[in-house]
Each structure stands twice: as C-alpha cells, then as structure tokens.
Design a protein around this motif. Structure first.
Motif, PDB file in Angstrom:
ATOM      1  N   GLU A  49      50.240  38.244  45.667  1.00 17.24           N
ATOM      2  CA  GLU A  49      49.927  39.811  46.381  1.00 17.24           C
ATOM      3  C   GLU A  49      49.456  39.857  44.754  1.00 17.24           C
ATOM      4  N   ASP A  50      48.782  39.448  44.341  1.00 19.01           N
ATOM      5  CA  ASP A  50      48.327  40.270  42.519  1.00 19.01           C
ATOM      6  C   ASP A  50      46.417  40.214  42.896  1.00 19.01           C
ATOM      7  N   ARG A  51      46.336  41.091  42.661  1.00 12.74           N
ATOM      8  CA  ARG A  51      44.832  41.813  43.196  1.00 12.74           C
ATOM      9  C   ARG A  51      43.780  40.859  41.960  1.00 12.74           C
ATOM     10  N   SER A  52      44.537  40.778  40.796  1.00 16.75           N
ATOM     11  CA  SER A  52      43.856  40.675  39.590  1.00 16.75           C
ATOM     12  C   SER A  52      43.714  38.970  39.943  1.00 16.75           C
ATOM     13  N   ARG A  53      43.367  38.341  40.386  1.00 14.91           N
ATOM     14  CA  ARG A  53      43.583  36.959  40.809  1.00 14.91           C
ATOM     15  C   ARG A  53      42.959  37.005  41.705  1.00 14.91           C
ATOM     16  N   ILE A  54      42.437  35.315  41.866  1.00 15.02           N
ATOM     17  CA  ILE A  54      42.068  33.994  43.812  1.00 15.02           C
ATOM     18  C   ILE A  54      42.084  32.805  43.150  1.00 15.02           C
ATOM     19  N   ASP A  55      42.742  32.175  42.913  1.00 12.95           N
ATOM     20  CA  ASP A  55      43.182  30.365  43.502  1.00 12.95           C
ATOM     21  C   ASP A  55      42.467  30.326  44.412  1.00 12.95           C
TER      22      ASP A  55
ATOM     23  N   VAL B 113      40.367  25.544  40.466  1.00 11.64           N
ATOM     24  CA  VAL B 113      39.717  26.689  40.351  1.00 11.64           C
ATOM     25  C   VAL B 113      40.033  27.677  40.345  1.00 11.64           C
ATOM     26  N   VAL B 114      40.459  28.619  38.733  1.00  9.29           N
ATOM     27  CA  VAL B 114      41.066  30.307  39.502  1.00  9.29           C
ATOM     28  C   VAL B 114      40.561  31.320  38.576  1.00  9.29           C
ATOM     29  N   ILE B 115      40.457  31.970  39.354  1.00 10.24           N
ATOM     30  CA  ILE B 115      39.406  33.110  38.573  1.00 10.24           C
ATOM     31  C   ILE B 115      40.647  34.477  38.310  1.00 10.24           C
TER      32      ILE B 115
ATOM     33  N   LEU C 119      32.390  30.616  40.321  1.00  4.85           N
ATOM     34  CA  LEU C 119      31.452  31.513  39.310  1.00  4.85           C
ATOM     35  C   LEU C 119      30.347  32.418  40.834  1.00  4.85           C
ATOM     36  N   ASN C 120      30.067  31.614  41.337  1.00  4.62           N
ATOM     37  CA  ASN C 120      29.029  32.960  42.591  1.00  4.62           C
ATOM     38  C   ASN C 120      29.777  33.123  43.188  1.00  4.62           C
ATOM     39  N   TYR C 121      30.873  33.238  43.900  1.00  7.27           N
ATOM     40  CA  TYR C 121      31.927  33.841  44.176  1.00  7.27           C
ATOM     41  C   TYR C 121      32.421  34.662  43.042  1.00  7.27           C
ATOM     42  N   GLY C 122      32.415  34.482  42.530  1.00  9.28           N
ATOM     43  CA  GLY C 122      33.110  35.546  41.170  1.00  9.28           C
ATOM     44  C   GLY C 122      31.667  36.814  41.078  1.00  9.28           C
ATOM     45  N   PHE C 123      30.466  36.346  40.440  1.00  7.90           N
ATOM     46  CA  PHE C 123      29.377  37.681  40.270  1.00  7.90           C
ATOM     47  C   PHE C 123      29.516  37.693  41.478  1.00  7.90           C
TER      48      PHE C 123
ATOM     49  N   ASN D 227      31.757  41.639  41.810  1.00 12.09           N
ATOM     50  CA  ASN D 227      30.481  42.364  41.474  1.00 12.09           C
ATOM     51  C   ASN D 227      30.929  42.137  39.700  1.00 12.09           C
ATOM     52  N   LEU D 228      31.497  40.901  39.320  1.00 12.52           N
ATOM     53  CA  LEU D 228      31.994  40.168  37.927  1.00 12.52           C
ATOM     54  C   LEU D 228      30.762  40.549  36.674  1.00 12.52           C
ATOM     55  N   HIS D 229      30.603  40.978  35.929  1.00 12.72           N
ATOM     56  CA  HIS D 229      29.535  40.947  35.022  1.00 12.72           C
ATOM     57  C   HIS D 229      29.389  39.656  33.697  1.00 12.72           C
ATOM     58  N   ARG D 230      30.569  39.636  33.615  1.00 10.14           N
ATOM     59  CA  ARG D 230      31.448  38.741  32.549  1.00 10.14           C
ATOM     60  C   ARG D 230      32.505  37.718  32.992  1.00 10.14           C
ATOM     61  N   ILE D 231      32.396  36.187  32.568  1.00  7.70           N
ATOM     62  CA  ILE D 231      33.234  35.599  33.244  1.00  7.70           C
ATOM     63  C   ILE D 231      33.718  34.597  32.002  1.00  7.70           C
TER      64      ILE D 231
END
Length: 199
Positions: free
Chosen positions: A64-70, A85-87, A122-126, A130-134
C-alpha cells in the motif's frame, strides 16, 4: 477499483530479471532472507532479526506504500531469488528518491547481478517514475560496492559523519547520487543499457 500495474512489472537484463516484490513470493523471500550471508548483513548494516510473521506484515505494508517500489532480483540461470533492489523515499515534489540493493549470498557476489539490477532499477526510476535524482548511502569499507556505483555513474557528494550505529560502533556513510541527465548521457533509455555499462 483501480488496478496497480506495478504488480505486473518484470524488468529483464542479460543475467537477471526484476519482479515486483509481492505477497505471492513470501515463501521464497523468507527462505532467501533466512540464508543471507554474514557479509551481506555487514555491508548493508542490517541490525534487525525478522520472523516470518514480521515479513508477512512487511509485505502487507509495502503493498500500500506509494513512496517505494521493491524489486526481487532473480537469476536467469536458476530462476531463484538472489537479492532485492528498492527505490524508496520517493518524494514526488522534488522528483527524488533513495535506492538500496542487497545480494543475499556470498556465492552470488561478483557475478554482475547487482550491477544489472541497479541499472534496470535506475532506468525505471528515471523513466517510469519521472525522477530527477536518485541517491544512496554506502559504508566506506564497502569498496567493492563503491567501485560498482561509480562505474554505473554515481557521484560522491560527501560524508554523513557517524551516520550509522552498527555492531556497537558508529560508522560514517558516503552519500552518492546520480541525476537523470547523467544517466541519460551514459546509457540513453532507448539503447541496450547493459551493453553501454559493459563497454
């Protein structure tokens, strides 16, 4: 009812593939964590001991946590879990997030699993998030990981002094980050990401 398409995610590399961590993987995930090498525990600064019921609650919470993806990391050769690997700490306003990774067993170190998993995540995150910084944090004594992160494209930013208390001792943490334009320049979303890394 809106369906969360993240549940169907599978990101494929040459050596590994990533699948979203979900309750259906409870048994495999628990078994993998139970066989975690001491080296993996030390390098990640893991301090808690988890029971199976703890893991069940954890999987329920993150669903239920929208601030992460595991993501679970699976070996293509064995189709077994080798790590995760977790964002996390995704902050939409700043378009920033944290990333962390663990390869659980020492026998799976130095096989390229971690590098591929990081690049795919990282490719998924950016791209998709739509992330700018990881960013990430790493112990100074984990030179193997630091070398990999720098090869991927992370830049050292500074030291968080006495940032982690582990095994009755304080340790500094190296802060590293990568920006979307740095990742694009190095890999280019539409190219073979892993070929770019290996060249």
């Amino acid at each position: 009812m809106r369906m969360d398409m993240r549940n169907f995610l599978e990101l494929k590399g040459n050596l590994i593939y990533l699948k979203k961590l979900d309750k259906e993987y409870l048994e495999q995930y628990w078994e993998n964590l139970s066989n975690c090498s001491i080296e993996a525990t030390v390098f990640t600064g893991t301090q808690q001991v988890f029971s199976k019921s703890d893991i069940e609650r954890y999987l329920e919470d993150i669903s239920e946590d929208r601030s992460r993806i595991d993501f679970l990391i699976f070996s293509k050769e064995s189709n077994e879990i080798v790590g995760e690997v977790v964002i996390n700490d995704i902050f939409r306003n700043n378009r920033g997030a944290n990333i962390r990774i663990i390869i659980n067993r020492k026998e799976d170190f130095s096989k390229g699993y971690g590098s591929e998993a990081m690049i795919l995540a990282l490719n998924y995150g950016f791209g998709m998030l739509n992330l700018h910084r990881i960013e990430l944090e790493v112990f100074p004594f984990n030179q193997r990981a630091i070398h990999v992160y720098e090869k991927i494209g992370f830049i050292r930013e500074g030291i968080r002094r006495d940032g982690c208390f582990f095994n009755n001792k304080y340790y500094d943490m190296i802060i590293m980050s990568i920006l979307e334009e740095e990742f694009r320049e190095k890999y280019n979303y539409n190219k073979d990401l892993l070929k770019e890394f290996n060249n």
